[in-house]
Scaffold this motif. Structure first.
Motif, mmCIF file in Angstrom:
data_model
loop_
_atom_site.group_PDB
_atom_site.id
_atom_site.type_symbol
_atom_site.label_atom_id
_atom_site.label_comp_id
_atom_site.label_asym_id
_atom_site.label_seq_id
_atom_site.Cartn_x
_atom_site.Cartn_y
_atom_site.Cartn_z
ATOM 1 N N UNK A 188 -4.847 3.288 10.782
ATOM 2 C CA UNK A 188 -4.181 3.487 9.501
ATOM 3 C C UNK A 188 -5.236 3.981 8.291
ATOM 4 N N UNK A 189 -5.038 4.898 7.725
ATOM 5 C CA UNK A 189 -5.941 5.357 6.627
ATOM 6 C C UNK A 189 -5.355 5.253 5.328
ATOM 7 N N UNK A 190 -5.499 4.536 4.445
ATOM 8 C CA UNK A 190 -4.983 4.344 3.156
ATOM 9 C C UNK A 190 -6.047 4.545 1.975
ATOM 10 N N UNK A 191 -5.802 5.281 0.918
ATOM 11 C CA UNK A 191 -6.845 5.271 -0.111
ATOM 12 C C UNK A 191 -5.760 5.157 -1.557
ATOM 13 N N UNK A 192 -6.748 4.810 -2.674
ATOM 14 C CA UNK A 192 -6.241 4.759 -3.983
ATOM 15 C C UNK A 192 -7.304 5.196 -4.730
ATOM 16 N N UNK A 193 -6.843 6.177 -5.872
ATOM 17 C CA UNK A 193 -8.130 6.604 -6.771
ATOM 18 C C UNK A 193 -7.625 6.273 -8.090
ATOM 19 N N UNK A 194 -8.851 5.704 -8.775
ATOM 20 C CA UNK A 194 -8.722 5.360 -10.209
ATOM 21 C C UNK A 194 -9.753 5.837 -11.127
ATOM 22 N N UNK A 195 -9.348 6.492 -12.243
ATOM 23 C CA UNK A 195 -10.306 7.069 -13.319
ATOM 24 C C UNK A 195 -10.586 5.718 -14.146
ATOM 25 N N UNK A 196 -11.980 5.508 -14.358
ATOM 26 C CA UNK A 196 -12.473 4.320 -15.384
ATOM 27 C C UNK A 196 -13.353 5.117 -16.544
ATOM 28 N N UNK A 197 -12.728 4.578 -17.664
ATOM 29 C CA UNK A 197 -13.599 5.045 -18.918
ATOM 30 C C UNK A 197 -13.846 3.942 -19.499
ATOM 31 N N UNK A 198 -15.100 3.621 -20.007
ATOM 32 C CA UNK A 198 -15.610 2.440 -20.751
ATOM 33 C C UNK A 198 -15.057 1.121 -19.904
ATOM 34 N N UNK A 199 -15.152 0.975 -18.661
ATOM 35 C CA UNK A 199 -14.526 0.123 -17.853
ATOM 36 C C UNK A 199 -12.939 -0.374 -18.255
ATOM 37 N N UNK A 200 -12.234 0.490 -18.474
ATOM 38 C CA UNK A 200 -10.773 0.552 -18.553
ATOM 39 C C UNK A 200 -10.332 1.488 -17.474
ATOM 40 N N UNK A 201 -9.302 0.981 -16.872
ATOM 41 C CA UNK A 201 -8.718 1.974 -15.670
ATOM 42 C C UNK A 201 -7.684 2.902 -16.591
ATOM 43 N N UNK A 202 -7.575 4.145 -16.341
ATOM 44 C CA UNK A 202 -6.925 5.248 -16.805
ATOM 45 C C UNK A 202 -6.060 5.532 -15.564
#
Length: 195
Positions: A73-87
């Protein structure tokens, strides 16, 4: 016989696995994308990916309980981080405009957490790509949001879309990681499982 399951409904992750010529099926089980508040930003997408993978593994074990079949099983999650804050993903047009306005002219990090499960074996990692945006005009931001509707994308943009072509100045790291899956690293890990 080993079968690969992608625990994601992202069309981009599906496309990347297809480009890598990997045979797989998509099975998704809903999970709450919540995480403990004390996690570092690098650990957040890995934690969420693990929850997605475990939910699908539990489901697959009940459906495919035949002993001759093993699931990877392959699972993934992507986050964008600006100034150590998750967007996260924008809730609406106004939030999407605000997000792209905040990314305009700056560098941010895109972190994709990947979890690969095979029985009790787990491979987990986070891949980080740094992305620099040009200064975007209000007209460019509104055009992109109205035409491409990036409401299903962390950071309110897709690097493979128009905004990536005209708005991104540079990247440091894996381009495909920004699309949602560091595919070459995933392929390497799958090869290690086979050996």
């Amino acid at each position: 016989m080993s079968s690969i399951i992608l625990a994601s409904q992202s069309p981009r992750r599906k496309q990347l696995l297809e480009w890598a010529e990997i045979d797989f099926e998509v099975i998704v089980k809903a999970t709450d994308e919540v995480y403990p508040p004390n996690l570092s930003v690098e650990d957040v997408p890995v934690y969420i990916a693990r929850e997605k993978a475990l939910a699908v593994q539990t489901f697959a074990q009940t459906v495919y309980h035949a002993e001759h079949r093993k699931e990877i099983i392959i699972a993934a999650d992507t986050v964008v981080v600006l100034d150590d804050r998750i967007i996260g993903k924008p809730a609406d047009r106004q939030e999407a405009i605000a997000t792209l306005t905040s990314l305009s002219g700056k560098a941010h990090r895109v972190i994709t957490g990947v979890v690969i499960l095979e029985g009790k074996k787990e491979i987990a990692f986070a891949d980080i790509t740094k992305v620099w945006f040009h200064e975007l005009t209000q007209a460019q931001i509104e055009f992109y949001i109205d035409k491409y509707q990036p409401y299903d994308k962390a950071g309110a943009y897709g690097i493979q879309d128009w905004i990536g072509v005209v708005g991104i100045k540079a990247i440091e790291g894996d381009f495909y990681n920004v699309m949602g899956l560091p595919i070459s690293r995933v392929v390497q890990q799958l090869q290690l499982l086979k050996n």
